[in-house]
Write a protein that holds these residues in place. Sequence first.
Motif: not given
Length: 551
Positions: A376-404
């Motif tokens: 779709s090219g659309k934004l599906l989810k947004e993770f807000r809460g950091h107060t400065s640059y987000v430098n890196y992010a990954i999915f966990t192996n099962d895809g249930s979590r996002v780590i930033t």
Amino acid sequence: MSTLEIEARDVIKIVLQFCKENSLHKTFQTLQSECQVSLNTVDSMETFIADINGGRWDAVLPQVSQLELPRKKVEDLYEQIVLEMIELRELDTARAILRQTQVMGVMKQEHPERYLRLEHLLVRTYFDPHEAYQDSTKERRRAQIAQVSLCVNAMGAFREILKRSFYRSFCCATITADGFDWASFEVAAAPRLSTYIAAIFNTCVTALRAFSVGLLPPGTQFDLFRGTAALKQDVEDMYPTTLLHTIKFGKKSHPECTRFSPDGQFLVSCSVDGLIEVWDHISGKLKKDLQYQADETFMMHDEAVLCVDFSRDSEMLASGSQDGKIKVWRIRTGQCLRRLERAHSAGVTSLCFSRDGSQILSTSFDTTARVHGLKSGKLLKEFRGHTSYVNYAIFTNDGSRVITASSDCTVKVWDGKTTECLHTFKLPPPLRGGDASVNSVHLFPKNMDHIVVCNKTSSVYIMTLQGQVVKSFSSGKREGGDFAAACLSPKGEWIYCVGEDRNLYCFSYQSGKLEHLMKVHEKDVIGVAHHPHMNLVATYGEDCTMKLWKP
């Protein structure tokens, strides 16, 4: 004198025979390709059959690449080579043949069950010859493939066929070599023959070159095309000590990111000039077998490209730029599949495909992480809460979590569905005190419930998703040795960090100690990447170079 009529194909065959006998290989290949005419000959039928029965594919493939064969015969040949490469545990080569050749692509479409059986065998951790060769044996299958010889002629026999053919044409005419009017024959160039046989031969040659330049450990028996499985274990993780290649960029176009594809076939760099380039990590040169690069048409952004990532199947490449845009490319064609023009309001700092390749996780200087739908090219989810640059992010192996990982000195773990922040934690304070920006997070191969966290200190940590330190590794430097980036060896035996002192630090997981240290660049080091299967590390820096290192 009687009128002489000769088939144009026969004239071409004479020229081809002359080229072959006089070792004019390039002329031979070009003429055969353009005119769609093949000699269908081998120098010695006995040797050709013996090579097939002996599994000497390095001798068979160069000859097969010059032949016109029934598609079923070619499919059988490729399938057999894939099976034998799996048996030898030469999984890179088997994977390349299976996923990157046209003949296997056709098999996948027309005979999906046959293709999927090979995929299943490829991911197995063991090899069962009874399952692989079913109700036959390797030797009997080779003998069946050797019947391809019925489709070709020995060179001597071909000469006799030509003599008889031309005798019938020449029966009413006498022609000398000087008197033969070549211009009287009009040869219409046909569409180019498929190059898949030549391509797989090049793949096999690449694998042999990998051995010749020392990318396999010393003492490893590398028996790529013989008939018996090599008695060796998987390649042991080893830290690099030797410079293999230095790839130079323009003075104002240093690389910002480098990634190897999951299948190990591609090395991609992206630069501050907006250029994305695909490299052959064996030769250290641009991959000119990608037609768009051969034509000097490259994947590009308007602004500096800061990050790239491959899909799990190595077919797609995502790139993120300084102006907040994301593009998704098909790596084999250079085609742009999707443009996300407003992915972020500031530069994109990292990208990560979901396991199924349907979503892209991105981070940015705008302090957010986002998930975008590829279709779709659309934004599906947004993770807000950091107060400065987000430098890196990954999915966990099962895809249930996002780590930033963020410049606000924290790591956050998020629920991948609800975007709820589940955990926030900081790393232990550096030796000099205070907090430090977190550069990156990586799944730990030995335990997927653990992550490796690199921050702007002289230490790197293995941690749980709740923020508990499992193991730490430190250079011991208080000043001047902060880490800029990190990566892991395929099995997690080594953790590699590049520091602001321009050194590569090699930490052993087993000993917990710094086992090797070496200077890798003349100016600040930007990042480091590891090949997914080989002991090969890429570093890149502000000296406008990317360097490849081997044990």
